[in-house]
Design an enzyme around this catalytic site. Structure first.
Site, PDB file in Angstrom:
ATOM      1  N   ARG A 146     -29.400   3.177 -40.921  1.00 45.82           N
ATOM      2  CA  ARG A 146     -28.998   3.689 -42.234  1.00 45.82           C
ATOM      3  C   ARG A 146     -30.135   4.569 -42.768  1.00 45.82           C
ATOM      4  O   ARG A 146     -31.288   4.145 -42.773  1.00 45.82           O
ATOM      5  CB  ARG A 146     -28.694   2.518 -43.206  1.00 45.82           C
ATOM      6  CG  ARG A 146     -27.547   1.635 -42.704  1.00 45.82           C
ATOM      7  CD  ARG A 146     -27.041   0.702 -43.778  1.00 45.82           C
ATOM      8  NE  ARG A 146     -26.362   1.424 -44.843  1.00 45.82           N
ATOM      9  CZ  ARG A 146     -26.040   0.874 -46.011  1.00 45.82           C
ATOM     10  NH1 ARG A 146     -26.356  -0.387 -46.267  1.00 45.82           N
ATOM     11  NH2 ARG A 146     -25.412   1.580 -46.943  1.00 45.82           N
TER      12      ARG A 146
ATOM     13  N   ASP B 106     -32.851   2.303 -53.675  1.00 46.41           N
ATOM     14  CA  ASP B 106     -32.984   2.448 -52.219  1.00 46.41           C
ATOM     15  C   ASP B 106     -34.158   3.330 -51.842  1.00 46.41           C
ATOM     16  O   ASP B 106     -34.728   3.192 -50.763  1.00 46.41           O
ATOM     17  CB  ASP B 106     -31.693   2.992 -51.622  1.00 46.41           C
ATOM     18  CG  ASP B 106     -30.632   1.914 -51.659  1.00 46.41           C
ATOM     19  OD1 ASP B 106     -29.975   1.771 -52.708  1.00 46.41           O
ATOM     20  OD2 ASP B 106     -30.513   1.173 -50.664  1.00 46.41           O
TER      21      ASP B 106
END
Ligand code: MRU
Length: 345
Positions: A89, A237
């Site tokens: 990711r 994030d």
């Protein structure tokens, strides 16, 4: 905590399967690094710090799988294990932070036997997991000072125990305020398309008996405009040097609505989420996920077959919408460029 997000046990990695919550509480066992990489891609484990822990444990598993006669061959194969993890990711920088930490530890111990290096990598992965718990508790302590007694706190996505080694970042702040005896309640955005808010945040908070109300994402503005939200707390994030913050898609809309309604908007994250190599948020890579997450809910088609779809998993909230960034080393407000440099230490 009444659940364990991820742990190393008997030379395997155990994860609660987040794709099956809240319906089923199932723990999966992983013994090879490629399966761990697939688990990260497939959202069995998700959330920036938890992804970092999973990658570290995946690398420790990978190191045990390597068959090598020489250190050169071992390190070449270890590089490949790290590359597989890095391709899972792209947005959460904690993944790359954990991979670099594992590589550095392996490199620093190059003089040792391969079995010793494998053991050191296992211990480092476990340390990353354990440290994360302490870090989240410290984020909670700092953040709780910003939450008034009687507050209604809106959160987006899941930045809880499930997204970390336990306790959580945004939910860590909420937990700490609750533990301090403040009478707070939470509004949880459902967080389309993957429904982290409805499936995970609501599940976690109900287990802790923290009063929680689930709303769909498009309701946040309604409740803000009626004066029903005291403040917003979300996770992150990746945070660029100027404070621009990537977090779950929809965070930006919440932040703009908060500013419009004069509601403080807080980001809670460990310093491992800071990426000071990026001057601003425009440079943060944004993952685009499969269209079926938008067209289907629990396997049921909810859109016309063949419709064109976009599915960015994250957006970037410009720093000007963020009232404060809460880290384990303190709260940063105002000039993020200098403030973030100070907390990263
Ligand atoms: O796609 P996800 O579920 O991994 O996205 C998670 C988030 O955006 C969280 O808010 C973020 O990782 C912070 S977790 C403490």
């Amino acid at each position: 905590m009444s659940f364990r997000t991820i742990e190393w046990r008997d030379d395997s990695v155990i994860m609660i399967d987040q794709t099956r919550l809240p319906g089923e509480e199932v723990y999966n066992t992983y013994t090879d690094f490629k399966a761990v990489a697939e688990a990260i891609k497939g959202m069995v484990i998700r959330g920036a710090p938890a992804i970092g822990v999973a990658a570290a444990m995946g690398i420790a598993l990978g190191a045990r799988e390597i068959i090598a006669d020489t250190h050169e061959s071992f390190f070449r194969q270890l590089e490949n294990v790290c590359d597989v993890m890095a391709r899972t990711r792209p947005t959460a920088v904690n993944l790359f932070w954990a991979i670099e930490r594992m590589k550095r530890v392996a490199g620093d111990n190059r003089g040792k036997s391969l079995d010793q290096i494998r053991e050191i990598l296992k211990k480092e992965a476990i340390r990353i997991e354990q440290d994360d718990l302490t870090i989240c508790r410290n984020i909670g302590k700092w953040g709780a000072t910003l939450i008034p007694d009687g507050a209604t706190v809106l959160t987006h996505c899941n930045a809880g125990g499930l997204a970390t080694a336990g306790y959580g970042t945004a939910l860590g702040v909420i937990r700490a305020a609750h533990e301090a005896g403040k009478k707070i309640q939470v509004f949880a955005d459902e967080t389309r398309p993957w429904l982290q808010g409805a499936r995970l945040t609501a599940w976690e908070l109900m287990k802790e008996q923290i009063p929680t109300t689930l709303i769909s994402d498009n309701m946040a503005g309604f409740f803000m405009s009626r004066g029903e939200i005291t403040c917003c707390v979300v996770g992150a994030d990746r945070i660029a040097a100027n404070g621009d913050t990537a977090n779950k898609i929809g965070t930006y809309s919440v932040a703009v609505l908060a500013k419009e309604n004069n509601i403080p908007f807080y980001v809670a994250a460990p310093v491992s989420t800071l990426d000071l190599s990026l001057s601003d948020g425009a440079k943060i890579p944004i993952e685009e996920r499969h269209s079926c997450e938008v067209t289907h809910i629990k396997g049921i088609l909810v859109a016309p077959e063949g419709i064109r779809v976009r599915n960015p998993a994250f957006d970037v909230t410009p720093a000007r919408y963020i009232s404060a960034i809460i880290t384990e080393n303190g709260i940063v407000t105002g000039d993020y460029r200098s403030g973030l440099r100070k907390v990263i230490k």
